[in-house]
Design an enzyme around this catalytic site. Structure first.
Site: not given
Ligand code: ASP
Length: 353
Positions: A219, A249-250, A270-271, A273
């Site tokens: 991301t 996602g987030d 980022t990760g 989510g």
């Protein structure tokens, strides 16, 4: 009696107004000194990014693209442009690069399509825009901003978001524009593994477990502070490989993937989510600064290294406060990242140190 009630009502109103004024003065108890009149910070995803797995050429390619992107935003800010414009233009450079999991280069869904998510927040007005599951809009970050500026909504999804983009003259592309061989091969590899290794009902959970060990969250995100003291934050992504059922996602969720407030800071995440949504990562950082008087560094460290890690989440954030302090914080092996201050000092890093 009537008079007393009136006096009471007046006093309540007076105190209420005063509180409102206080909240908009951009002063917190933990206010430090301004160290940058303007500044910009970006990420291109976190994850298992290890020097031993990276060729010198690939590393140089990533660094060059990060530098190109951040310099675009920096020059907008230097010339007195807004943080909104800086964030959009910087993210667009990364969306157009196949290196990152955003725009061209987005990961594939289980159905072999690309579904893009993005969000943007303006720290001055606390206005925000977001899109999820978009398949044919070239720049999801531009669309997210358009949702904020030209609709009465905060979040649009799927076909409706695409119709809104068309009606507002945004560039529409054939979905094949997002195809890259590298990302398609990742999908094929994961599906292969699913067939052979996973033999139980909860394939998705198991996939995430299997994939997360080697996951690279590509991301992209950007946070900027302009000369007027306004903070803006934006995030754009293709989500996670092999996602299905319209998974979101987030990244398009305000408070998880993106948050900005002139009173405190701007954040882009980022990760993995699901964990970032459950932890409300971006808003939590801002809230800890606002209500617990934490500094940017303390708040980002606490949220990522303490709260997110305890929950089992992996990933990272970039954050920038209203004094121009900047923070990179992640609990993975690496994060593609860069920052630039008002003196033009450029930092670009990939690995932990
Ligand atoms: N956070 C994104 C998601 O879960 C993935 C990423 O950061 O690459 O959709």
């Amino acid at each position: 009696m009537k008079k007393i009630t009136l006096l009471f009502a007046f006093l309540t109103l007076f105190i209420g107004c005063n509180t409102t004024t206080e909240n908009t003065t951009n002063v917190l108890a933990n206010q430090q000194e301004k160290i940058n009149d303007f500044a910009i910070i970006i990420h291109g995803g976190a994850g298992t990014i290890l020097k031993k797995n990276m060729s010198d050429e690939k590393e140089a390619e990533y660094k060059a693209k990060l530098e190109e992107a951040i310099k675009v935003g920096h020059s907008i800010l230097k010339n007195g442009g807004t943080s909104q414009e800086a964030v959009m233009k910087t993210i667009q450079i990364m969306e157009e690069s196949p290196l990152f999991n955003a725009g061209k280069g987005a990961v594939f869904t289980n159905a072999g399509t690309n579904e893009l998510d993005a969000s943007f927040m303006d720290g001055k007005t606390l206005n925000a825009g977001a899109v999820a599951g978009v398949t044919d809009v070239k720049s999801p970050i531009e669309l997210a901003i358009k949702v904020m500026t030209d609709s009465e909504h905060v979040m649009l999804s799927g076909k409706g978001a695409s119709t809104f983009a068309k009606e507002n003259g945004l560039e529409i592309v054939d979905p094949s524009y997002f195809y890259t061989e590298r990302r398609f091969k990742s999908l094929e590899r994961i599906k292969e593994r699913e067939k052979t290794e996973l033999d139980h009902d909860d394939k998705t959970a198991a996939f995430y477990d299997a994939d997360i060990k080697n996951a690279k969250f590509g991301t992209v995100g950007c946070v900027a502070l302009d000369k007027d003291g306004n903070i803006a934050a934006g995030t754009s992504t293709g989500g996670m490989t092999n996602k299905r059922w319209g998974r979101i996602g987030d990244a398009p969720i305000i408070g998880s993937g993106t948050y900005a407030n002139n009173l405190t800071c701007g954040v882009s995440s980022t990760g993995w989510g699901e964990y970032f949504i459950r932890s409300q990562v971006a808003y939590d950082i801002s809230a800890q600064m606002e209500y617990q008087q934490k500094t940017l560094k303390e708040a980002t460290q606490n949220v990522i290294q303490n709260k997110l890690t305890k929950l089992g989440g992996t990933g990272g954030v970039i954050a920038l406060d209203n004094n121009g302090n900047m923070a990179f914080e992640f609990n993975t092996a690496g994060m593609y990242r860069a920052s630039m201050d008002d003196q033009g000092e450029l930092i670009i890093k990939i690995y932990k140190e």
